[in-house]
Design an enzyme around this catalytic site. Structure first.
Site, PDB file in Angstrom:
ATOM      1  N   TYR A  68       0.963  -1.310  -0.011  1.00  0.00           N
ATOM      2  CA  TYR A  68      -0.120  -0.049  -0.207  1.00  0.00           C
ATOM      3  C   TYR A  68       0.928   1.312  -0.029  1.00  0.00           C
ATOM      4  O   TYR A  68       1.526   1.501   0.922  1.00  0.00           O
ATOM      5  CB  TYR A  68      -0.893  -0.284   1.180  1.00  0.00           C
ATOM      6  CG  TYR A  68      -1.756   1.240   1.476  1.00  0.00           C
ATOM      7  CD1 TYR A  68      -1.951   2.056   0.516  1.00  0.00           C
ATOM      8  CD2 TYR A  68      -2.763   1.373   2.534  1.00  0.00           C
ATOM      9  CE1 TYR A  68      -2.832   2.958   0.769  1.00  0.00           C
ATOM     10  CE2 TYR A  68      -3.450   2.231   2.761  1.00  0.00           C
ATOM     11  CZ  TYR A  68      -3.622   3.167   1.763  1.00  0.00           C
ATOM     12  OH  TYR A  68      -4.516   4.346   2.182  1.00  0.00           O
TER      13      TYR A  68
ATOM     14  N   LYS B 284      -1.117  -1.302  -4.491  1.00  0.00           N
ATOM     15  CA  LYS B 284      -2.207  -0.160  -4.370  1.00  0.00           C
ATOM     16  C   LYS B 284      -1.354   1.095  -4.407  1.00  0.00           C
ATOM     17  O   LYS B 284      -0.883   1.569  -3.278  1.00  0.00           O
ATOM     18  CB  LYS B 284      -3.078  -0.419  -2.829  1.00  0.00           C
ATOM     19  CG  LYS B 284      -3.762   0.766  -2.608  1.00  0.00           C
ATOM     20  CD  LYS B 284      -4.857   0.349  -1.720  1.00  0.00           C
ATOM     21  CE  LYS B 284      -5.255   1.535  -0.626  1.00  0.00           C
ATOM     22  NZ  LYS B 284      -5.926   2.618  -1.126  1.00  0.00           N
TER      23      LYS B 284
END
Ligand code: NAY
Length: 289
Positions: free
Chosen positions: A133, A161
């Site tokens: 992330y 992400k």
């Protein structure tokens, strides 16, 4: 694991406790009404970094129960307390989450070797897959192409992400790693990721506007970029107002207007400005939310 994933909102009461029934309603809203492909659980939009470990586990459990295997589930377990990240990772893995994700460790200026150790530890301890992330605007950690490459060498690192506006880096990653999953993270920039060949997107506004996000992604995949742009324009008219009115507070207010017990944000987030309720009601009808 491809497609539109809602970064799940979590409803709290005034004391900061989770409203279980409301959470179940938000999950159903995402699966049944927005028809998302998956849920990204305990991300920024879930106010994760303000919750206790027990609350994070409670959210993981309720989502898994309510989902009943219908859509894919990604558990965000990142924490600068690596022991907590591992414990949450094991918990979510036991619940059957399809993949873990972890924010890059933040606050202290961790070296890249320390960041790599953090990911390897979570993977080794949980034996689950990992989606990095990356959100430099909030963490201050901007990883280079070489650093992503070093993380991607681990086959359990299945993707990223990418909550960033650096589309050059995104393009380089896409070309070099056609088999890693790349999710875009800024809903207002979804189209740029979509034309760069992302596999999916993870976003907060998909809780209320997931259908349009799906259209943008699908139209780009079908090379219908000008049509996708029309929908991105509509989407951004909506997102612009939401950002002005207060992101998570307004998303919850929209859900409440549509009959869902979306609670309030955890303090110290400010309460929604009730004087703006009429405007939010108008957004709900104008954008058919
Ligand atoms: C998360 O972990 O919940 C996310 O990062 C989802 C991505 C969202 N980012 C944040 C910080 O909320 O959907 C975006 C974002 O809310 C949206 O693009 C509005 O800027």
């Amino acid at each position: 694991m491809k497609g539109i994933f809602s970064a799940l909102l979590v409803p709290f009461d005034e004391s900061g406790d989770i409203k279980e029934q409301g959470l179940r309603e938000i999950i159903r809203q995402n699966i049944d009404k927005q028809k998302v492909d998956g849920l990204y659980v305990n991300g920024s939009s879930g106010e994760n970094f303000m919750m206790s470990t027990e609350q994070k586990k409670e959210v993981f459990r309720i989502v898994s129960e309510e989902n009943k295997g219908k859509v894919k589930l990604i558990a965000q377990v990142g924490s600068i307390n690596l022991n907590e990240a591992v414990a949450l990772g094991k918990y979510a893995t036991d619940l059957g989450y399809d993949s873990l994700s972890a924010v890059t460790p933040f606050y202290y200026k961790f070296s890249f070797d320390e960041i790599k150790y953090y990911y390897e530890t979570i993977i080794n301890e949980t034996k689950n897959n990992m989606i990095i992330y990356a959100i430099p605007a909030l963490t201050g950690i901007s990883m280079s192409l070489d650093q992503f490459e070093a993380l991607f060498q681990n086959e359990n690192v299945i993707g990223v992400k990418f909550t960033d506006g650096n589309f050059y880096l995104l393009e380089r990653l896409r070309k070099k790693y056609p088999n890693k999953l790349i999710y875009s993270g800024f809903d207002e920039m979804l189209i740029y990721g979509a034309i760069s060949g992302i596999d999916g997107a993870i976003g907060s506004t998909f809780n209320i506007n997931g259908k349009r996000a799906k259209q943008i992604l699908t139209l780009c995949q079908e090379d219908q970029v000008s049509k996708a742009y029309e929908i991105q324009h509509i989407t951004n008219d909506l997102i612009e107002r939401i950002l002005d009115l207060g992101l998570y507070q307004t998303l919850k207010e929209i859900l409440k207007i549509t009959g869902i017990d979306a609670g309030v944000c955890k303090k110290p987030f400010e309460a929604f400005n009730f004087e703006k309720r009429a405007e939010v009601k108008k957004l709900v009808s104008t954008f058919n939310l």
